[in-house]
Design a protein around this motif. Structure first.
Motif, PDB file in Angstrom:
ATOM      1  N   MET A   1       1.016  -1.110   0.154  1.00 37.53           N
ATOM      2  CA  MET A   1      -0.069   0.344   0.194  1.00 37.53           C
ATOM      3  C   MET A   1       0.967   1.395   0.189  1.00 37.53           C
ATOM      4  O   MET A   1       1.530   1.012   0.877  1.00 37.53           O
ATOM      5  CB  MET A   1      -1.189   0.123   1.465  1.00 37.53           C
ATOM      6  N   LYS A   2       0.512   2.097  -0.671  1.00 31.70           N
ATOM      7  CA  LYS A   2       1.616   3.645  -0.953  1.00 31.70           C
ATOM      8  C   LYS A   2       0.575   4.760  -0.192  1.00 31.70           C
ATOM      9  O   LYS A   2      -0.430   5.065  -1.037  1.00 31.70           O
ATOM     10  CB  LYS A   2       1.449   3.387  -2.225  1.00 31.70           C
ATOM     11  N   LEU A   3       0.608   4.582   1.038  1.00 30.57           N
ATOM     12  CA  LEU A   3       0.031   5.231   1.712  1.00 30.57           C
ATOM     13  C   LEU A   3       0.657   7.211   1.483  1.00 30.57           C
ATOM     14  O   LEU A   3       1.911   7.038   1.899  1.00 30.57           O
ATOM     15  CB  LEU A   3      -0.628   5.314   3.017  1.00 30.57           C
ATOM     16  N   LYS A   4      -0.489   8.119   1.220  1.00 32.79           N
ATOM     17  CA  LYS A   4      -0.119   9.469   0.709  1.00 32.79           C
ATOM     18  C   LYS A   4       0.326  10.129   1.812  1.00 32.79           C
ATOM     19  O   LYS A   4      -0.724  10.377   2.378  1.00 32.79           O
ATOM     20  CB  LYS A   4      -0.810  10.122  -0.478  1.00 32.79           C
ATOM     21  N   GLY A   5       1.388  10.814   1.763  1.00 34.54           N
ATOM     22  CA  GLY A   5       1.940  12.114   2.886  1.00 34.54           C
ATOM     23  C   GLY A   5       0.747  12.183   3.679  1.00 34.54           C
ATOM     24  O   GLY A   5       0.843  11.585   4.860  1.00 34.54           O
ATOM     25  N   ASP A   6      -0.416  13.580   4.460  1.00 43.33           N
ATOM     26  CA  ASP A   6      -0.752  12.786   5.191  1.00 43.33           C
ATOM     27  C   ASP A   6      -2.145  11.666   5.552  1.00 43.33           C
ATOM     28  O   ASP A   6      -2.051  11.436   7.016  1.00 43.33           O
ATOM     29  CB  ASP A   6      -1.514  14.469   5.053  1.00 43.33           C
ATOM     30  N   ASP A  39      -5.033  -5.676  -3.546  1.00 45.67           N
ATOM     31  CA  ASP A  39      -3.680  -5.552  -2.977  1.00 45.67           C
ATOM     32  C   ASP A  39      -3.057  -6.268  -1.694  1.00 45.67           C
ATOM     33  O   ASP A  39      -4.322  -6.588  -1.142  1.00 45.67           O
ATOM     34  CB  ASP A  39      -3.733  -4.379  -3.169  1.00 45.67           C
ATOM     35  N   ALA A  40      -1.441  -6.320  -1.434  1.00 44.99           N
ATOM     36  CA  ALA A  40      -1.364  -6.357   0.016  1.00 44.99           C
ATOM     37  C   ALA A  40      -1.203  -5.293   0.872  1.00 44.99           C
ATOM     38  O   ALA A  40      -1.045  -4.103   0.184  1.00 44.99           O
ATOM     39  CB  ALA A  40       0.317  -7.067  -0.116  1.00 44.99           C
ATOM     40  N   LEU A  41      -1.390  -5.665   2.383  1.00 48.09           N
ATOM     41  CA  LEU A  41      -1.650  -4.461   3.115  1.00 48.09           C
ATOM     42  C   LEU A  41       0.105  -4.082   3.541  1.00 48.09           C
ATOM     43  O   LEU A  41       0.908  -5.875   3.359  1.00 48.09           O
ATOM     44  CB  LEU A  41      -2.351  -4.541   3.828  1.00 48.09           C
ATOM     45  N   PRO A  42       0.069  -3.421   3.617  1.00 50.54           N
ATOM     46  CA  PRO A  42       1.721  -4.009   4.611  1.00 50.54           C
ATOM     47  C   PRO A  42       1.784  -4.490   5.768  1.00 50.54           C
ATOM     48  O   PRO A  42       0.418  -4.045   6.179  1.00 50.54           O
ATOM     49  CB  PRO A  42       2.198  -1.604   4.568  1.00 50.54           C
ATOM     50  N   SER A  43       3.147  -5.096   6.146  1.00 53.49           N
ATOM     51  CA  SER A  43       2.895  -5.898   6.963  1.00 53.49           C
ATOM     52  C   SER A  43       2.688  -5.073   8.340  1.00 53.49           C
ATOM     53  O   SER A  43       2.592  -2.844   8.448  1.00 53.49           O
ATOM     54  CB  SER A  43       4.347  -5.857   7.202  1.00 53.49           C
ATOM     55  N   GLU A  44       2.070  -5.209   9.296  1.00 53.26           N
ATOM     56  CA  GLU A  44       1.652  -4.933  10.846  1.00 53.26           C
ATOM     57  C   GLU A  44       3.176  -4.171  11.215  1.00 53.26           C
ATOM     58  O   GLU A  44       2.664  -2.883  12.059  1.00 53.26           O
ATOM     59  CB  GLU A  44       1.982  -5.881  11.834  1.00 53.26           C
ATOM     60  N   ARG A  45       4.337  -4.297  10.877  1.00 56.29           N
ATOM     61  CA  ARG A  45       5.905  -3.922  11.272  1.00 56.29           C
ATOM     62  C   ARG A  45       5.938  -2.226  10.262  1.00 56.29           C
ATOM     63  O   ARG A  45       6.107  -1.543  10.852  1.00 56.29           O
ATOM     64  CB  ARG A  45       7.050  -4.527  11.397  1.00 56.29           C
ATOM     65  N   GLU A  46       5.745  -2.182   9.535  1.00 58.84           N
ATOM     66  CA  GLU A  46       5.710  -1.243   8.460  1.00 58.84           C
ATOM     67  C   GLU A  46       4.724  -0.138   8.985  1.00 58.84           C
ATOM     68  O   GLU A  46       4.865   0.808   8.864  1.00 58.84           O
ATOM     69  CB  GLU A  46       5.672  -1.191   6.377  1.00 58.84           C
ATOM     70  N   LEU A  47       3.825  -0.670   9.122  1.00 53.46           N
ATOM     71  CA  LEU A  47       2.736   0.016   9.594  1.00 53.46           C
ATOM     72  C   LEU A  47       2.472   0.871  10.978  1.00 53.46           C
ATOM     73  O   LEU A  47       3.206   2.435  10.712  1.00 53.46           O
ATOM     74  CB  LEU A  47       1.293  -0.631   9.354  1.00 53.46           C
ATOM     75  N   SER A  48       3.679  -0.359  11.649  1.00 50.23           N
ATOM     76  CA  SER A  48       3.268   0.498  12.678  1.00 50.23           C
ATOM     77  C   SER A  48       5.018   1.140  12.643  1.00 50.23           C
ATOM     78  O   SER A  48       4.535   2.989  13.363  1.00 50.23           O
ATOM     79  CB  SER A  48       3.506  -0.526  13.789  1.00 50.23           C
ATOM     80  N   SER A  50       5.516   3.296  10.100  1.00 50.24           N
ATOM     81  CA  SER A  50       5.103   5.148   9.425  1.00 50.24           C
ATOM     82  C   SER A  50       3.973   5.495   9.918  1.00 50.24           C
ATOM     83  O   SER A  50       4.361   6.817  10.750  1.00 50.24           O
ATOM     84  CB  SER A  50       4.740   4.172   8.478  1.00 50.24           C
ATOM     85  N   TYR A  51       3.360   4.693  11.125  1.00 54.15           N
ATOM     86  CA  TYR A  51       2.177   5.305  11.605  1.00 54.15           C
ATOM     87  C   TYR A  51       3.359   5.875  13.203  1.00 54.15           C
ATOM     88  O   TYR A  51       2.395   6.619  14.033  1.00 54.15           O
ATOM     89  CB  TYR A  51       1.214   4.917  11.824  1.00 54.15           C
ATOM     90  N   GLN A  52       3.709   5.763  13.012  1.00 59.01           N
ATOM     91  CA  GLN A  52       4.923   5.379  14.437  1.00 59.01           C
ATOM     92  C   GLN A  52       3.391   4.817  15.921  1.00 59.01           C
ATOM     93  O   GLN A  52       3.209   6.054  16.892  1.00 59.01           O
ATOM     94  CB  GLN A  52       5.186   7.397  15.849  1.00 59.01           C
ATOM     95  N   ILE A  53       3.060   4.338  15.671  1.00 60.52           N
ATOM     96  CA  ILE A  53       1.753   3.924  17.045  1.00 60.52           C
ATOM     97  C   ILE A  53       2.434   2.011  17.849  1.00 60.52           C
ATOM     98  O   ILE A  53       3.422   1.837  16.657  1.00 60.52           O
ATOM     99  CB  ILE A  53       0.570   4.086  16.676  1.00 60.52           C
ATOM    100  N   SER A  54       1.639   1.189  17.561  1.00 59.44           N
ATOM    101  CA  SER A  54       2.463   0.272  18.561  1.00 59.44           C
ATOM    102  C   SER A  54       1.830  -0.932  17.612  1.00 59.44           C
ATOM    103  O   SER A  54       0.982  -0.731  17.031  1.00 59.44           O
ATOM    104  CB  SER A  54       1.583  -0.003  19.514  1.00 59.44           C
TER     105      SER A  54
END
Ligand code: 16G
Length: 249
Positions: A1-6, A39-48, A50-54
């Motif tokens: 997933m390409k999550l854009k900017g904001d 489409d594949a979602l980024p892994s839990e690690r990548e999302l955590s 990118s978002y700076q969340i657990s």
């Protein structure tokens, strides 16, 4: 997933829980088709990261979206975007085969159970049968493009629908009733409620334990008012939705 900017931002000062904010953002990328079915979602690690969340927060958001049918998990492969839900209009008295063909999907049926026996009290009352009258009990897994959609259990009087065979049930029951037996199906009364499937149907439908299904009960009558069938079906709530057009008179 390409999550854009904001889209990378969750607001830690917001009263909205973080998992909910992430859930809404992923949902938005699916609804705007930035993320497409398959489409594949980024892994839990990548999302955590990118978002700076657990990772626990990420997992909660993903689990909610899986349970709502937006995403599905494949063991050892990851999390993917689901296809759109099948939408069925509740206005028309259609067959499963007709519904699927109308969506350009290939209808399929797998016969799970076929039996003829004297109707018990409940079924007798619903189908207005005399004592000891024989009925069919038919259980079929219904598929769309080979994907399991519903498990359907039907009861029909043998006297009204003679000659039913497993072969006929591999395709359309309504086609046999209308084209071979030349009966006219008139109307039906149908209820829809939420339920949890039993372990057997859960396996047939390829869903996780405890995931809700839409339980539909249909009583169908011939044009002359004779009861034709009682059908109880469990539809995958993550893949199916019903639509009703209503009018203010
Ligand atoms: C639908 C009907 C079911 C009917 C079947 C016939 C609902 C909830 N149920 O699944 O009552 O027996 O179609 O399908 O819509 P077929 O002609 O494809 O065998």
């Amino acid at each position: 997933m390409k999550l854009k900017g904001d889209l990378y931002v969750v607001d830690k000062n917001s009263p909205l829980p973080l998992y909910y904010q992430l859930e809404e953002q992923i949902k938005k990328t699916i609804e705007t088709e930035e993320l497409q079915p398959g489409d594949a979602l980024p892994s839990e690690r990548e999302l955590s990261e990118s978002y700076q969340i657990s990772r626990m927060t990420v997992r909660q958001a993903i689990t909610n979206l899986v349970n709502k049918g937006y995403l599905f998990r494949e063991k050892g492969k990851g999390t993917f975007v689901s296809s759109q839900k099948f939408e069925q209009n509740l206005q028309g008295l259609t067959s499963f085969t007709e519904d699927m063909k109308a969506r350009n999907l290939v209808p399929g049926s797998k016969l799970l159970h076929f039996e003829i026996y004297p109707a018990d009290k409940d079924i007798r009352a619903t189908l207005s049968l005399k004592d000891e009258e024989l009925i069919y009990k038919i259980k079929r897994l219904r598929l769309a493009n080979n994907e399991p959609i519903a498990v359907e259990t039907s009861y029909l009087p043998v006297s009204l629908v003679p000659g039913l065979t497993p072969d006929i049930l591999a395709s359309s029951l309504y086609t046999y009733i209308e084209n071979e037996l030349e009966l006219t199906i008139g109307h039906a009364s149908q209820t829809v409620e939420a339920a949890i499937v039993d372990a057997e149907d859960q396996q047939h439908l390829h869903i996780n334990k405890g995931v809700p299904v839409l339980l539909i009960q249909r009583e169908t009558f011939l044009e002359n008012g004779t009861p034709l069938e009682l059908v109880r079906s469990s539809y995958r709530a993550d893949r199916y939705k019903f639509k009703i057009d209503i009018e203010r008179k």
